[in-house]
Design a protein around this motif. Structure first.
Motif, PDB file in Angstrom:
ATOM      1  N   HIS A   2      10.779   5.092  -7.630  1.00 52.68           N
ATOM      2  CA  HIS A   2       9.545   5.217  -7.428  1.00 52.68           C
ATOM      3  C   HIS A   2       8.629   4.181  -7.932  1.00 52.68           C
ATOM      4  CE1 HIS A   2      10.694   9.543  -7.345  1.00 52.68           C
ATOM      5  NE2 HIS A   2      11.081   9.175  -6.026  1.00 52.68           N
ATOM      6  N   ARG A   3       9.291   3.327  -8.287  1.00 55.96           N
ATOM      7  CA  ARG A   3       8.493   2.040  -9.079  1.00 55.96           C
ATOM      8  C   ARG A   3       7.542   1.245  -8.195  1.00 55.96           C
ATOM      9  NH1 ARG A   3      13.398   2.176 -11.707  1.00 55.96           N
ATOM     10  NH2 ARG A   3      13.327   2.504 -13.973  1.00 55.96           N
ATOM     11  N   SER A   4       8.217   0.801  -7.018  1.00 62.04           N
ATOM     12  CA  SER A   4       7.444  -0.076  -6.161  1.00 62.04           C
ATOM     13  C   SER A   4       6.303   0.597  -5.500  1.00 62.04           C
ATOM     14  CB  SER A   4       8.369  -0.401  -5.082  1.00 62.04           C
ATOM     15  OG  SER A   4       7.594  -1.251  -4.105  1.00 62.04           O
ATOM     16  N   GLU A   5       5.007  -0.150  -5.400  1.00 66.96           N
ATOM     17  CA  GLU A   5       4.005   0.303  -4.776  1.00 66.96           C
ATOM     18  C   GLU A   5       3.899  -0.016  -3.129  1.00 66.96           C
ATOM     19  OE1 GLU A   5       1.154   2.004  -6.005  1.00 66.96           O
ATOM     20  OE2 GLU A   5       2.601   1.990  -7.760  1.00 66.96           O
ATOM     21  N   SER A  56       0.838  -1.302   0.067  1.00 67.91           N
ATOM     22  CA  SER A  56       0.030  -0.282  -0.046  1.00 67.91           C
ATOM     23  C   SER A  56       0.730   1.310  -0.024  1.00 67.91           C
ATOM     24  CB  SER A  56      -0.886  -0.101   1.247  1.00 67.91           C
ATOM     25  OG  SER A  56      -1.770  -1.078   1.117  1.00 67.91           O
ATOM     26  N   PRO A  57       0.513   2.232  -1.105  1.00 66.52           N
ATOM     27  CA  PRO A  57       1.464   3.294  -1.237  1.00 66.52           C
ATOM     28  C   PRO A  57       1.159   4.233  -0.378  1.00 66.52           C
ATOM     29  CG  PRO A  57      -0.118   3.242  -3.047  1.00 66.52           C
ATOM     30  CD  PRO A  57      -0.286   1.876  -2.201  1.00 66.52           C
TER      31      PRO A  57
END
Length: 243
Positions: free
Chosen positions: A151-154, A97-98
């Protein structure tokens, strides 16, 4: 590659990458020590290592977010061996969860404690065993989330914070331990698929540039680095991403 006579410790080895690395280390002749938060999961991997390669494997419970548990894990390993040749810091909680507000305070604290404080304390308490080795390696499975402006990962921001802390620790640790001949190797993989080295359908030759990174490929990088001559300090692995 040959790890005969070497002792390999893998944290977070109850599944996925940690399990795959333990299995491969056993096949290469290492004595393997695995830990997981769930002792049953760790024992399952130790049993799989022995069944797969007849390698000696011991299992321990270790909650990386609990300093007492980390210390007791190191003490238990020290009671069974006089040295650690390879310490793999693989264990760390992933938090999805971002949104910052999407996770409770306890989950955020546990994520940072397991990934950041847990890694630091694991190295601290295993350092006497590492210093007793003639050729010690510390391997840190970090994440591309620790790379600048990635910033790719959520994942939740707490995961980013934990991985950034691991990266900073690995950087200074490499500098300060090099005079002792202890190598510190860090890997920054993007999200990857697990795969299973015991699955008879697993085919390394089938991987292509269009496929996502696999745990087996990350394991190959670890094994490459720790089997290099001692004058070769491979400090980090960074990976091109599909997106």
């Amino acid at each position: 590659m040959d790890l005969s006579g070497r002792t390999v410790v893998v944290t977070g080895a109850g599944r996925g990458l940690g399990r795959a690395l333990a299995l491969r280390a056993g096949r290469l002749g290492a004595r393997v020590f695995v830990s997981a938060r769930d002792l049953g999961a760790a024992r399952g991997v130790a049993d799989a290592v022995t069944a797969d390669s007849s390698a000696a494997a011991d299992a321990f419970a270790c909650d990386l977010a609990d300093p007492v548990s980390v210390r007791e894990f190191a003490e238990a390993v020290a009671a069974r061996t006089d040295r650690t040749d390879v310490l793999v810091n693989n264990g760390a909680r992933y938090l999805a969860s971002p949104g910052l507000e999407d996770a409770g305070d306890d989950a955020i604290g546990d994520t940072i404690a397991s990934g950041a404080t847990g890694t630091l304390l694991t190295v601290k308490h295993f350092l006497p065993l590492l210093r007793a080795s003639a050729a010690a390696d510390i391997v840190n499975l970090i994440s591309s989330a620790a790379e600048p402006r990635d910033h790719r990962s959520e994942a939740h921001p707490a995961f980013y914070a934990a991985k950034a802390a691991q990266a900073g620790f690995a950087d200074i640790l490499s500098h300060r331990l090099r005079p002792e001949g202890i190598r510190v190797i860090s890997l920054y993989p993007p999200d990857f698929t697990d795969g299973d080295p015991l699955d008879p359908s697993w085919d390394e030759a089938s991987r292509t540039a269009n496929d996502p990174l696999t745990a087996q490929s990350v394991v190959d990088c670890v094994l490459f680095a720790i089997t290099q001559p001692r004058d070769c300090f491979v400090r980090s692995f960074h990976f091109e991403q599909l997106r």
